[in-house]
Motif scaffolding. Structure first.
Motif, PDB file in Angstrom:
ATOM      1  N   ARG A  29      38.168  44.384  41.748  1.00 25.79           N
ATOM      2  CA  ARG A  29      39.086  44.095  40.653  1.00 25.79           C
ATOM      3  C   ARG A  29      40.496  43.908  41.189  1.00 25.79           C
ATOM      4  NH1 ARG A  29      40.295  48.637  36.756  1.00 25.79           N
ATOM      5  NH2 ARG A  29      42.478  48.168  36.738  1.00 25.79           N
ATOM      6  N   THR A  30      41.077  42.791  40.872  1.00 29.83           N
ATOM      7  CA  THR A  30      42.473  42.555  41.236  1.00 29.83           C
ATOM      8  C   THR A  30      43.282  42.551  39.953  1.00 29.83           C
ATOM      9  OG1 THR A  30      42.197  40.173  41.084  1.00 29.83           O
ATOM     10  CG2 THR A  30      41.824  41.168  43.240  1.00 29.83           C
ATOM     11  N   GLY A  31      44.508  42.166  40.019  1.00 26.31           N
ATOM     12  CA  GLY A  31      45.351  42.144  38.830  1.00 26.31           C
ATOM     13  C   GLY A  31      44.931  41.095  37.818  1.00 26.31           C
ATOM     14  N   ARG A  32      44.214  40.072  38.280  1.00 24.54           N
ATOM     15  CA  ARG A  32      43.801  38.996  37.389  1.00 24.54           C
ATOM     16  C   ARG A  32      42.383  39.219  36.881  1.00 24.54           C
ATOM     17  NH1 ARG A  32      44.093  33.982  40.715  1.00 24.54           N
ATOM     18  NH2 ARG A  32      44.308  35.365  42.459  1.00 24.54           N
ATOM     19  N   ALA A  33      42.133  38.730  35.691  1.00 28.77           N
ATOM     20  CA  ALA A  33      40.796  38.853  35.112  1.00 28.77           C
ATOM     21  C   ALA A  33      39.848  37.867  35.789  1.00 28.77           C
ATOM     22  CB  ALA A  33      40.849  38.572  33.616  1.00 28.77           C
ATOM     23  N   SER A  34      38.639  38.316  36.017  1.00 26.98           N
ATOM     24  CA  SER A  34      37.587  37.467  36.572  1.00 26.98           C
ATOM     25  C   SER A  34      36.263  37.944  35.995  1.00 26.98           C
ATOM     26  CB  SER A  34      37.575  37.577  38.093  1.00 26.98           C
ATOM     27  OG  SER A  34      36.397  37.024  38.609  1.00 26.98           O
ATOM     28  N   ALA A  35      35.446  37.011  35.579  1.00 25.46           N
ATOM     29  CA  ALA A  35      34.152  37.377  34.999  1.00 25.46           C
ATOM     30  C   ALA A  35      33.273  38.098  36.019  1.00 25.46           C
ATOM     31  CB  ALA A  35      33.449  36.136  34.474  1.00 25.46           C
ATOM     32  N   ASN A  36      33.534  37.877  37.300  1.00 25.29           N
ATOM     33  CA  ASN A  36      32.739  38.522  38.353  1.00 25.29           C
ATOM     34  C   ASN A  36      32.927  40.036  38.385  1.00 25.29           C
ATOM     35  OD1 ASN A  36      31.858  36.026  39.140  1.00 25.29           O
ATOM     36  ND2 ASN A  36      33.399  35.797  40.733  1.00 25.29           N
ATOM     37  N   ILE A  37      33.991  40.513  37.799  1.00 22.44           N
ATOM     38  CA  ILE A  37      34.238  41.954  37.781  1.00 22.44           C
ATOM     39  C   ILE A  37      33.069  42.689  37.119  1.00 22.44           C
ATOM     40  CG2 ILE A  37      35.709  43.756  36.782  1.00 22.44           C
ATOM     41  CD1 ILE A  37      38.054  41.779  37.067  1.00 22.44           C
ATOM     42  N   LEU A  38      32.462  42.045  36.147  1.00 18.92           N
ATOM     43  CA  LEU A  38      31.386  42.692  35.394  1.00 18.92           C
ATOM     44  C   LEU A  38      29.998  42.449  35.993  1.00 18.92           C
ATOM     45  CD1 LEU A  38      32.660  41.995  31.765  1.00 18.92           C
ATOM     46  CD2 LEU A  38      32.898  44.081  33.110  1.00 18.92           C
ATOM     47  N   ASP A  39      29.919  41.794  37.144  1.00 22.20           N
ATOM     48  CA  ASP A  39      28.619  41.530  37.768  1.00 22.20           C
ATOM     49  C   ASP A  39      27.788  42.788  38.018  1.00 22.20           C
ATOM     50  OD1 ASP A  39      28.952  38.827  37.671  1.00 22.20           O
ATOM     51  OD2 ASP A  39      29.380  38.577  39.810  1.00 22.20           O
ATOM     52  N   PRO A  40      28.391  43.888  38.472  1.00 17.73           N
ATOM     53  CA  PRO A  40      27.549  45.058  38.741  1.00 17.73           C
ATOM     54  C   PRO A  40      27.090  45.826  37.495  1.00 17.73           C
ATOM     55  CG  PRO A  40      29.824  45.504  39.389  1.00 17.73           C
ATOM     56  CD  PRO A  40      29.761  44.078  38.937  1.00 17.73           C
ATOM     57  N   VAL A  41      27.575  45.444  36.320  1.00 21.02           N
ATOM     58  CA  VAL A  41      27.240  46.184  35.097  1.00 21.02           C
ATOM     59  C   VAL A  41      25.804  45.876  34.670  1.00 21.02           C
ATOM     60  CG1 VAL A  41      27.816  46.535  32.665  1.00 21.02           C
ATOM     61  CG2 VAL A  41      29.640  46.222  34.343  1.00 21.02           C
ATOM     62  N   MET A  42      25.029  46.946  34.525  1.00 15.10           N
ATOM     63  CA  MET A  42      23.647  46.830  34.062  1.00 15.10           C
ATOM     64  C   MET A  42      23.552  47.462  32.672  1.00 15.10           C
ATOM     65  SD  MET A  42      22.225  45.267  36.539  1.00 15.10           S
ATOM     66  CE  MET A  42      20.470  45.432  36.434  1.00 15.10           C
ATOM     67  N   VAL A  43      22.866  46.771  31.762  1.00 14.81           N
ATOM     68  CA  VAL A  43      22.762  47.203  30.369  1.00 14.81           C
ATOM     69  C   VAL A  43      21.321  47.618  30.078  1.00 14.81           C
ATOM     70  CG1 VAL A  43      23.061  46.477  27.972  1.00 14.81           C
ATOM     71  CG2 VAL A  43      24.568  45.575  29.734  1.00 14.81           C
ATOM     72  N   GLU A  44      21.182  48.705  29.337  1.00 15.96           N
ATOM     73  CA  GLU A  44      19.858  49.141  28.887  1.00 15.96           C
ATOM     74  C   GLU A  44      19.499  48.272  27.684  1.00 15.96           C
ATOM     75  OE1 GLU A  44      16.521  51.163  29.441  1.00 15.96           O
ATOM     76  OE2 GLU A  44      18.309  51.696  30.585  1.00 15.96           O
TER      77      GLU A  44
END
Length: 186
Positions: A29-44
């Motif tokens: 995560r940097t100061g700018r938003a990037s959709a890749n930030i949420l790549d590791p998120v796994m949802v049940e």
């Protein structure tokens, strides 16, 4: 393929290390938003754990905001919970079937720790590249020992292999410098 050593395969494996490094950097995560930030998120979802992008669309509506449009309204709570529990330091705001995720400013200490993480990723990639080089050199030495190639050819291939390694490591260093600059930018 030269007897005993396949330079194309070695190049492919080195490129694989670079691609893995790029994806590691993208998740920082940097100061700018990037959709890749949420790549590791796994949802049940639906009885199993799935990647967030399989149940929602991720957008970047503003430089410091992520938008998550969830396709199934019943999944809103699970997605919200998954993002909060992902150790990314993000707190989504539920807005109907959408989530808005403001990205807080990174303080200097957090920036420095992210740079250290990036350096760790770079070092792991360099080690992987050196392993590929070592495998290639071992194949080369074996081919030379078995008489498949001559000493001059072995030296030439060894120099090519070393140049490929040096070029790949310099690519890693360049990518790291770019990411470090991006992270430290206020």
């Amino acid at each position: 393929m030269t007897a005993g050593i396949d330079l194309n395969d070695i190049k492919r494996r080195m490129d694989g290390a670079i691609n893995a490094f790029k994806s590691d950097l993208a998740s920082l995560r940097t100061g700018r938003a990037s959709a890749n930030i949420l790549d590791p998120v796994m949802v049940e979802a639906y009885g199993s754990r799935v990647a967030l992008n399989t149940v929602a669309n991720i957008t970047v509506p503003e430089p410091r905001m992520l938008g998550v449009s969830i396709w199934d309204k019943s999944m809103v709570g699970a997605v919200d919970r998954a993002i909060r529990e992902s150790n990314l330091g993000l707190n989504p705001i539920v807005d109907g079937q959408n989530l808005r995720i403001p990205l807080p400013e990174l303080n200097e200490e957090r920036r420095k720790s992210l740079v250290k993480v990036a350096h760790g990723y770079a070092e792991n990639s360099k080690v992987a590249i050196r392993h590929v080089r070592r495998d290639g050199m071992d194949s080369l030495k074996k081919a030379e020992k078995d008489g498949e190639i001559g000493k001059d050819d072995a030296r030439s291939l060894s120099e090519k292999l070393q140049k490929m390694t040096d070029d790949t490591i310099s690519d890693i260093d360049r990518l790291l410098a770019e990411k470090e600059k991006e992270i430290m930018q206020v």
